[in-house]
Design a protein around this motif. Structure first.
Motif, short mmCIF file in Angstrom:
data_model
loop_
_atom_site.label_atom_id
_atom_site.label_comp_id
_atom_site.label_asym_id
_atom_site.label_seq_id
_atom_site.Cartn_x
_atom_site.Cartn_y
_atom_site.Cartn_z
N THR A 1 4.03 3.97 -8.15
CA THR A 1 5.03 4.41 -9.11
C THR A 1 5.25 5.91 -8.92
O THR A 1 4.52 6.74 -9.46
N PHE A 2 6.26 6.22 -8.13
CA PHE A 2 6.52 7.59 -7.68
C PHE A 2 6.61 8.56 -8.85
O PHE A 2 6.07 9.67 -8.79
N SER A 3 7.27 8.16 -9.91
CA SER A 3 7.53 9.06 -11.04
C SER A 3 6.27 9.42 -11.82
O SER A 3 6.33 10.28 -12.71
N ASN A 4 5.13 8.81 -11.50
CA ASN A 4 3.89 9.09 -12.22
C ASN A 4 3.03 10.16 -11.57
O ASN A 4 2.01 10.57 -12.14
N TYR A 5 3.44 10.63 -10.38
CA TYR A 5 2.56 11.50 -9.61
C TYR A 5 3.26 12.77 -9.13
O TYR A 5 4.42 12.74 -8.72
N ALA A 6 2.50 13.87 -9.18
CA ALA A 6 2.97 15.09 -8.53
C ALA A 6 3.01 14.87 -7.03
O ALA A 6 2.27 14.04 -6.48
N ASP B 1 13.82 12.99 -6.50
CA ASP B 1 14.70 12.05 -7.16
C ASP B 1 13.85 10.83 -7.49
O ASP B 1 13.58 10.00 -6.61
N ASN B 2 13.40 10.73 -8.72
CA ASN B 2 12.50 9.64 -9.09
C ASN B 2 13.20 8.29 -9.08
O ASN B 2 12.54 7.26 -8.92
N ALA B 3 14.50 8.28 -9.22
CA ALA B 3 15.24 7.01 -9.15
C ALA B 3 15.28 6.49 -7.71
O ALA B 3 15.38 5.27 -7.50
N LYS B 4 15.19 7.40 -6.74
CA LYS B 4 15.24 7.01 -5.33
C LYS B 4 13.87 7.07 -4.67
O LYS B 4 13.76 6.85 -3.45
N ASN B 5 12.83 7.41 -5.44
CA ASN B 5 11.47 7.51 -4.89
C ASN B 5 11.43 8.43 -3.67
O ASN B 5 10.82 8.11 -2.63
N THR B 6 12.08 9.56 -3.79
CA THR B 6 12.21 10.46 -2.65
C THR B 6 11.94 11.90 -3.05
O THR B 6 12.40 12.36 -4.10
N LEU B 7 11.21 12.58 -2.19
CA LEU B 7 10.89 14.00 -2.33
C LEU B 7 11.67 14.77 -1.28
O LEU B 7 11.86 14.28 -0.16
N TYR B 8 12.11 15.98 -1.63
CA TYR B 8 12.90 16.79 -0.70
C TYR B 8 12.30 18.20 -0.56
O TYR B 8 11.62 18.69 -1.45
N LEU B 9 12.62 18.82 0.58
CA LEU B 9 12.32 20.23 0.77
C LEU B 9 13.50 20.86 1.48
O LEU B 9 13.75 20.57 2.65
N GLN C 1 0.83 -1.18 0.00
CA GLN C 1 0.00 0.00 0.00
C GLN C 1 0.88 1.24 0.00
O GLN C 1 2.06 1.17 0.28
N VAL C 2 0.27 2.35 -0.31
CA VAL C 2 1.01 3.60 -0.37
C VAL C 2 1.49 3.99 1.03
O VAL C 2 0.73 3.93 2.00
N GLN C 3 2.74 4.37 1.10
CA GLN C 3 3.30 4.83 2.36
C GLN C 3 4.25 5.98 2.08
O GLN C 3 5.06 5.92 1.14
N LEU C 4 4.13 7.03 2.87
CA LEU C 4 5.01 8.20 2.76
C LEU C 4 5.65 8.42 4.12
O LEU C 4 4.94 8.55 5.13
N VAL C 5 6.97 8.49 4.16
CA VAL C 5 7.68 8.59 5.42
C VAL C 5 8.61 9.80 5.38
O VAL C 5 9.60 9.81 4.64
N GLU C 6 8.30 10.80 6.20
CA GLU C 6 9.10 12.02 6.25
C GLU C 6 10.22 11.89 7.28
O GLU C 6 10.09 11.17 8.27
N ALA D 1 10.28 9.66 1.84
CA ALA D 1 10.47 8.41 1.11
C ALA D 1 9.11 7.82 0.76
O ALA D 1 8.23 7.73 1.62
N ALA D 2 8.95 7.43 -0.49
CA ALA D 2 7.67 6.95 -0.98
C ALA D 2 7.72 5.46 -1.29
O ALA D 2 8.71 4.98 -1.86
#
Length: 123
Positions: free
Chosen positions: A28-33, A73-81, A1-6, A23-24
Motif C-alpha cells: 500500500t504505497f500511500s502508507n509509506y515514506a 502520486d499515491n493514486a498512481k503508486n508512483t514516486l518522482y524526482l 511481493q514488493v517491487q520498485l521499478v525506476e 513505480a511501486a
C-alpha cells in the motif's frame, strides 16, 4: 511481493534536466515514506531526497537542495524526482527505496530498494 521499478535515467548535458519515476507494486504505497538514493562508482550511497507517505514533508541533501524536487502520486503508486540544473557530480545510479514507516527518512530506514536507473551528466 514488493517491487520498485525506476525509469527515466539517461544522458543529460550540464545544466539540463531529467525526471525519474519509480513505480511501486505489492504494498500500500500511500502508507509509506519513500526516498531516492544514488551511488556513484567507488562512493557511498547518498540519500538525496525523501517524502512522507502523504507528501506533506520533503527532505533533500545539501548537494541537491534547490535543484531537485521529489513528489509522489499515491493514486498512481508512483514516486518522482525532477532533476534540474544537473551537474557532472550528479552522475550516479539512482534508486528508490520504500521506507519502513510513514515518516522514514535517512540511512537504515528502508526495507526495499529498486534496481536503479543510470544518470550520466556530461557534455
Amino acid at each position: 511481493q514488493v517491487q520498485l521499478v525506476e525509469s527515466g535515467g539517461g544522458l543529460a548535458q550540464p545544466g539540463g534536466s531529467l525526471r525519474l519515476s519509480c513505480a511501486a507494486f505489492g504494498f500500500t504505497f500511500s502508507n509509506y515514506a519513500m526516498s531516492w538514493g544514488r551511488q556513484a562508482p567507488g562512493k557511498r550511497v547518498e540519500w538525496v531526497s525523501g517524502i512522507l507517505s502523504d507528501g506533506t514533508n520533503t527532505y533533500y541533501s545539501d548537494s541537491v537542495k534547490g535543484r531537485f524536487t521529489i513528489s509522489r502520486d499515491n493514486a498512481k503508486n508512483t514516486l518522482y524526482l525532477e532533476m534540474n540544473s544537473l551537474e557532472p557530480e550528479d552522475t550516479a545510479r539512482y534508486f528508490c527505496a520504500k521506507g519502513r514507516t510513514a515518516t522514514a527518512w535517512g540511512p537504515f530506514e528502508y526495507d526495499h530498494y529498486g534496481q536503479g536507473t543510470q544518470v550520466t551528466v556530461s557534455s
